[in-house]
Design a protein around this motif. Structure first.
Motif, PDB file in Angstrom:
ATOM      1  N   VAL A 516       0.826  -1.207   0.000  1.00  0.00           N
ATOM      2  CA  VAL A 516       0.000   0.000   0.000  1.00  0.00           C
ATOM      3  C   VAL A 516       0.862   1.259   0.000  1.00  0.00           C
ATOM      4  N   VAL A 517       1.832   1.322   0.919  1.00  0.00           N
ATOM      5  CA  VAL A 517       2.706   2.489   1.025  1.00  0.00           C
ATOM      6  C   VAL A 517       4.156   1.994   0.992  1.00  0.00           C
ATOM      7  N   PRO A 518       4.653   1.575  -0.176  1.00  0.00           N
ATOM      8  CA  PRO A 518       6.009   1.024  -0.235  1.00  0.00           C
ATOM      9  C   PRO A 518       7.076   2.092  -0.031  1.00  0.00           C
ATOM     10  N   THR A 519       8.134   1.728   0.675  1.00  0.00           N
ATOM     11  CA  THR A 519       9.280   2.621   0.852  1.00  0.00           C
ATOM     12  C   THR A 519      10.560   1.985   0.326  1.00  0.00           C
ATOM     13  N   ARG A 520      10.499   0.725  -0.061  1.00  0.00           N
ATOM     14  CA  ARG A 520      11.638   0.055  -0.670  1.00  0.00           C
ATOM     15  C   ARG A 520      11.151  -1.219  -1.350  1.00  0.00           C
ATOM     16  N   GLY A 521      11.947  -1.730  -2.281  1.00  0.00           N
ATOM     17  CA  GLY A 521      11.626  -3.018  -2.876  1.00  0.00           C
ATOM     18  C   GLY A 521      11.212  -2.948  -4.339  1.00  0.00           C
ATOM     19  N   LEU A 522      10.911  -4.121  -4.879  1.00  0.00           N
ATOM     20  CA  LEU A 522      10.627  -4.303  -6.302  1.00  0.00           C
ATOM     21  C   LEU A 522       9.327  -5.069  -6.464  1.00  0.00           C
ATOM     22  N   VAL A 523       8.532  -4.707  -7.476  1.00  0.00           N
ATOM     23  CA  VAL A 523       7.344  -5.487  -7.833  1.00  0.00           C
ATOM     24  C   VAL A 523       7.330  -5.679  -9.347  1.00  0.00           C
ATOM     25  N   LEU A 524       7.084  -6.927  -9.765  1.00  0.00           N
ATOM     26  CA  LEU A 524       6.980  -7.281 -11.179  1.00  0.00           C
ATOM     27  C   LEU A 524       5.681  -8.040 -11.375  1.00  0.00           C
ATOM     28  N   ASN A 525       4.915  -7.703 -12.396  1.00  0.00           N
ATOM     29  CA  ASN A 525       3.745  -8.520 -12.705  1.00  0.00           C
ATOM     30  C   ASN A 525       3.475  -8.515 -14.207  1.00  0.00           C
ATOM     31  N   TYR A 550      10.274  -0.116  -8.990  1.00  0.00           N
ATOM     32  CA  TYR A 550      11.390  -0.281  -8.051  1.00  0.00           C
ATOM     33  C   TYR A 550      11.445   0.955  -7.161  1.00  0.00           C
ATOM     34  N   PHE A 551      11.490   0.734  -5.842  1.00  0.00           N
ATOM     35  CA  PHE A 551      11.486   1.821  -4.863  1.00  0.00           C
ATOM     36  C   PHE A 551      12.811   1.788  -4.103  1.00  0.00           C
ATOM     37  N   ILE A 552      13.547   2.889  -4.155  1.00  0.00           N
ATOM     38  CA  ILE A 552      14.885   2.950  -3.563  1.00  0.00           C
ATOM     39  C   ILE A 552      14.906   4.072  -2.521  1.00  0.00           C
ATOM     40  N   PRO A 553      15.017   3.762  -1.226  1.00  0.00           N
ATOM     41  CA  PRO A 553      15.111   4.820  -0.215  1.00  0.00           C
ATOM     42  C   PRO A 553      16.499   5.444  -0.223  1.00  0.00           C
ATOM     43  N   ILE A 554      16.534   6.763  -0.147  1.00  0.00           N
ATOM     44  CA  ILE A 554      17.802   7.498  -0.053  1.00  0.00           C
ATOM     45  C   ILE A 554      17.656   8.451   1.134  1.00  0.00           C
ATOM     46  N   GLY A 555      18.092   8.006   2.303  1.00  0.00           N
ATOM     47  CA  GLY A 555      17.857   8.793   3.513  1.00  0.00           C
ATOM     48  C   GLY A 555      16.367   8.898   3.773  1.00  0.00           C
ATOM     49  N   GLU A 560      11.771   6.459  -7.162  1.00  0.00           N
ATOM     50  CA  GLU A 560      10.854   5.458  -7.708  1.00  0.00           C
ATOM     51  C   GLU A 560      11.084   5.326  -9.214  1.00  0.00           C
ATOM     52  N   LEU A 561      11.251   4.100  -9.656  1.00  0.00           N
ATOM     53  CA  LEU A 561      11.455   3.811 -11.077  1.00  0.00           C
ATOM     54  C   LEU A 561      10.344   2.882 -11.545  1.00  0.00           C
ATOM     55  N   GLY A 562       9.789   3.151 -12.713  1.00  0.00           N
ATOM     56  CA  GLY A 562       8.702   2.320 -13.212  1.00  0.00           C
ATOM     57  C   GLY A 562       8.771   2.123 -14.711  1.00  0.00           C
ATOM     58  N   ALA A 563       8.320   0.943 -15.158  1.00  0.00           N
ATOM     59  CA  ALA A 563       8.238   0.649 -16.593  1.00  0.00           C
ATOM     60  C   ALA A 563       7.011  -0.223 -16.831  1.00  0.00           C
ATOM     61  N   ARG A 564       6.252   0.088 -17.877  1.00  0.00           N
ATOM     62  CA  ARG A 564       5.064  -0.681 -18.234  1.00  0.00           C
ATOM     63  C   ARG A 564       4.958  -0.796 -19.752  1.00  0.00           C
ATOM     64  N   ALA A 565       4.304  -1.867 -20.172  1.00  0.00           N
ATOM     65  CA  ALA A 565       4.076  -2.056 -21.605  1.00  0.00           C
ATOM     66  C   ALA A 565       2.858  -2.943 -21.791  1.00  0.00           C
ATOM     67  N   GLY A 566       2.214  -2.809 -22.952  1.00  0.00           N
ATOM     68  CA  GLY A 566       1.052  -3.641 -23.248  1.00  0.00           C
ATOM     69  C   GLY A 566       0.883  -3.832 -24.738  1.00  0.00           C
ATOM     70  N   GLU A 624      10.626   9.094 -10.539  1.00  0.00           N
ATOM     71  CA  GLU A 624      10.103  10.103  -9.607  1.00  0.00           C
ATOM     72  C   GLU A 624      10.956  10.129  -8.354  1.00  0.00           C
ATOM     73  N   TYR A 625      11.211  11.326  -7.859  1.00  0.00           N
ATOM     74  CA  TYR A 625      12.000  11.510  -6.633  1.00  0.00           C
ATOM     75  C   TYR A 625      11.168  12.338  -5.665  1.00  0.00           C
ATOM     76  N   THR A 626      10.848  11.749  -4.507  1.00  0.00           N
ATOM     77  CA  THR A 626      10.047  12.455  -3.504  1.00  0.00           C
ATOM     78  C   THR A 626      10.908  12.781  -2.300  1.00  0.00           C
ATOM     79  N   PHE A 627      10.598  13.901  -1.650  1.00  0.00           N
ATOM     80  CA  PHE A 627      11.407  14.381  -0.530  1.00  0.00           C
ATOM     81  C   PHE A 627      10.501  15.102   0.459  1.00  0.00           C
TER      82      PHE A 627
END
Length: 700
Positions: A516-525, A550-555, A560-566, A624-627
């Motif tokens: 729901v509220v990811p702060t790190r990790g990877l999801v593939l589907n 892919y969610f990468i915490p930096i401090g 956040e990195l994302g890729a989609r295709a259909g 995307e980079y959130t701070f």
């Protein structure tokens, strides 16, 4: 269809049709206790303002604030009468309040006038500011480190932006105690920290403090000696506490040795294991302390029968079946904890206590005390999305239909673009297996830019978690679609009234820390769907979609990195003919969750009236980079890219479009509220310079 919108849910829980029964555990809810405390505090404040009290000589604080500080003492006087002892208490606590704000020489006297009037005379004196703190004897620890502990009790009451702190003698003594605890925690077992020495300035407005320190020797762990019946070899047991043994010796870490070894043995079935670790400081050599560990493992236990108490509506068989797979297996607290979490996630229980009890032949009986949650729940939600406009939703859920622990959820959603009604039946344990069955019936109407549609249908889905992170599933779907109104060029719409019957496969690898509220990790589907006339479908096609995030915490920030295709292809008609796939079965791009420099569905092919007509292949890439900005408010900058091709004959990355932008996020426990503006760096004719998006949840 994924809606980009912000919802504010308001849930009302009811106990319709539930039978009365005895709760397994009588526990006062935290919110109830908080309400009661707030009520008592409110009543005390009212009494504090109403009681016949006069405070004289107070200039540093407002009388209303001082009355609030004394609310408990004044409430006692209000309820039980004014006596000398109660007046003295009020004077004492008022003086204590002043001292905690740096008025070291404050003096408060009380007097009782006319038998019922309390007068507190305050002589404030100067407010003393904490000056320098000097440490003497700290040969191995820098003063800067000790300073944080010394001022900690005062600092926690004030902002770190406040440069000058008030001098509070009790805080300084507590800070000196914290300095001593720090030394002990770093292995200086013989250390001493003397009482602080205070040096007042001539006018009493500044106080310098000296804290004498006697460090002594620093101790470390020496040999680890195992006695009793360790079962496992010493190297294996030492491997469970390598990080502890590399740190300075403390009694707390010795206790941690016992706890870690107990956990190690219990995880291997030794439920009644006893581990006692003792450090022998007097036998230390050159500051290295040997530790003797006595182990009594006891027998290996297995899971046995299950007893359940406290259920009212839920059938006991539901709980028995959840633990059936454990019977006869070696006991493990981790497995038991996972079962507990699984049951609590269902929402069927307010309280669940699992108490293993040893019984004959080294089995553990699981005594379970349960308090059921309210099964029936009414919901109401309101929201707004930049594309769908205003939204109102209603729902009714029964998490325990007929007492079998299977939820049935019905919902109605009305927006400015249409309505949707849905019934969802969820069986997480189909035929008492680990396979989950979902049956969804839905009907909706929706007004897109260029056409409106009506849809009714159902989807049946079976899924199975091969591991905790990897899910595999299959589905079958049947639905009737009708384009009821169209402004799009009719030659580009394709079939307007059709039936689709399809089967499909999906799989998901989710390594995020939260879905729901990811702060790190990877999801593939990825999903695959096939519709053919063999299944009775009017339209025949193959469709697949894929996603990676892919969610990468930096401090305190997040990248956040994302890729989609259909891709969707007709099976029989000319693949280059866009009408071979009806308009509502095509892909669209652009919007709050795709390329944010375009309006919703606005990227890609359009007809001559500038209505989007969709395509058969798309790609989306997001960075995307959130701070943090302030509290729960966050800022974000992003770059998006994507394309939408009219046919899937030659899927590629041609005609890529881009978006560069910034936004705001407000963090909620169920996901962020998002406001974004994306700029189109190379707008074409009839394209906007950029687009605003207001939505809810993560963009990808």
């Amino acid at each position: 269809m994924r809606r980009a919108a912000f919802f504010l849910p308001l849930m009302a829980v009811t106990s319709v049709s539930e039978l009365p029964g005895q709760s397994a555990v009588d526990v006062k809810r935290p919110e109830q206790a908080a309400r009661e405390h707030k009520f008592v505090e409110h009543e005390e404040k009212k009494k504090a303002q109403a009681t016949n009290l006069e405070i004289r000589g107070a200039t540093a604080f407002k009388e209303e604030e001082l009355r609030s500080v004394l609310k408990e003492q004044i409430a006692t006087i209000h309820d039980f009468g004014l006596t000398a002892a109660r007046a003295d208490d009020a004077a004492f606590f008022l003086e204590l309040f002043y001292r905690k704000h740096g008025y070291a020489k404050v003096d408060v006297h009380y007097s009782i006038e006319s038998g019922s009037r309390l007068v507190l005379d305050v002589t404030e004196g100067p407010q003393a500011i904490l000056g320098t703190i000097n440490f003497v004897g700290n040969n191995h620890v820098p003063a800067e480190k000790l300073f944080e502990y010394a001022v900690g009790p005062t600092r926690e009451r004030y902002s770190r932006l406040q440069k000058d702190l008030p001098f509070v003698a009790t805080d300084m003594q507590e800070g000196a105690d914290l300095v001593h605890r720090y030394y002990v925690g770093e292995g200086y077992l013989d250390s001493l920290v003397d009482a602080p020495q205070y040096h007042f300035s001539a006018d009493g407005a500044r106080v310098d403090v000296t804290i004498p320190v006697h460090e002594g020797r620093q101790y470390f762990f020496g040999a680890l000696i195992f006695r009793g019946n360790p079962v496992y070899d010493g190297a294996t047991l030492r491997g469970q506490m390598v990080d502890l043994l590399s740190q300075p010796y403390t009694d707390r870490r010795v206790d941690d040795i016992s706890r870690r070894l107990q956990a190690y043995y219990k995880a291997r079935g030794y439920y009644s294991v006893k581990v006692e670790a003792t450090g022998e400081v007097e036998a230390s050599v050159a500051g290295h302390v040997p530790v003797v560990v006595v182990i009594s493992p006891g027998p290996v236990y297995k899971f046995g029968e299950v007893n359940v108490a406290g259920l009212r509506r839920l059938r006991p068989s539901y709980v028995y079946n959840r633990f059936a797979s454990l019977r006869g297996k070696t006991y493990s607290p981790d497995v038991l904890d996972e079962k507990f979490r699984e049951l609590m996630r269902t929402g069927l229980f307010n309280v669940l206590q699992i108490n293993p009890q040893p019984e004959g032949e080294n089995y553990l009986r699981l005594d379970i005390a349960a308090e059921e949650a309210k099964a029936k729940e009414f919901g109401f939600s309101v929201g707004y999305g930049s594309y769908v406009g205003g939204i109102v939703g209603f729902s009714f859920a029964d998490r325990d239909l007929f007492g079998y622990g299977r939820p049935l959820i019905t919902s109605i959603e009305v927006s400015q673009r249409g309505y949707k009604g849905e019934i969802l039946w969820d069986d997480p344990h189909f035929l008492e297996s680990d396979v989950e069955l979902k049956i969804r019936l839905a009907a909706l109407t929706f007004d897109y830019d260029g056409y409106s549609k009506f849809e009714i249908g159902e989807r049946t889905e079976f899924s199975y978690n091969i591991t905790k992170q990897y899910e595999l599933g299959v589905f079958a779907s049947q639905r009737h679609d009708e384009i009821v109104k169209a402004s799009v060029n009719h030659a580009l719409i394709g079939d307007r009234n059709y039936f689709i019957s399809s089967i499909g496969l999906f799989h998901t690898l989710d390594l995020r820390d939260s879905p729901v509220v990811p702060t790190r990790g990877l999801v593939l589907n990825q999903t695959f769907e096939l519709a053919t006339s063999t299944f009775g479908s009017d339209i025949e096609f193959f469709r697949t979609t894929a996603r990676a995030s892919y969610f990468i915490p930096i401090g305190k920030t997040l990248l956040e990195l994302g890729a989609r295709a259909g891709l969707v292809r007709p099976l029989k008609e000319n693949t280059s003919d866009i009408t071979a796939i009806p308009i509502d079965e095509r892909f669209f791009n652009g919007g709050s969750t795709t390329v944010r420099s375009f309006g919703e569905r606005d990227l890609g092919p359009h007809d001559r009236h500038d209505y989007p007509v969709g395509g058969e292949f798309y790609t989306i890439f997001n960075v995307e980079y959130t701070f943090p900005l302030y509290g729960e408010l966050q800022g974000a900058v992003f770059v998006d890219a994507g394309n939408l091709l009219p046919d899937a004959d030659n899927p590629n990355f041609s005609d890529m479009r881009y978006g560069i932008g910034a936004g705001l996020r407000y963090k909620l426990p169920i996901g962020p509220i998002r406001l974004d503006y994306g700029v189109n760096p190379s707008p074409r004719e009839h394209e906007d310079f950029g687009a605003f998006h207001f939505s809810f949840g993560f963009a990808f």
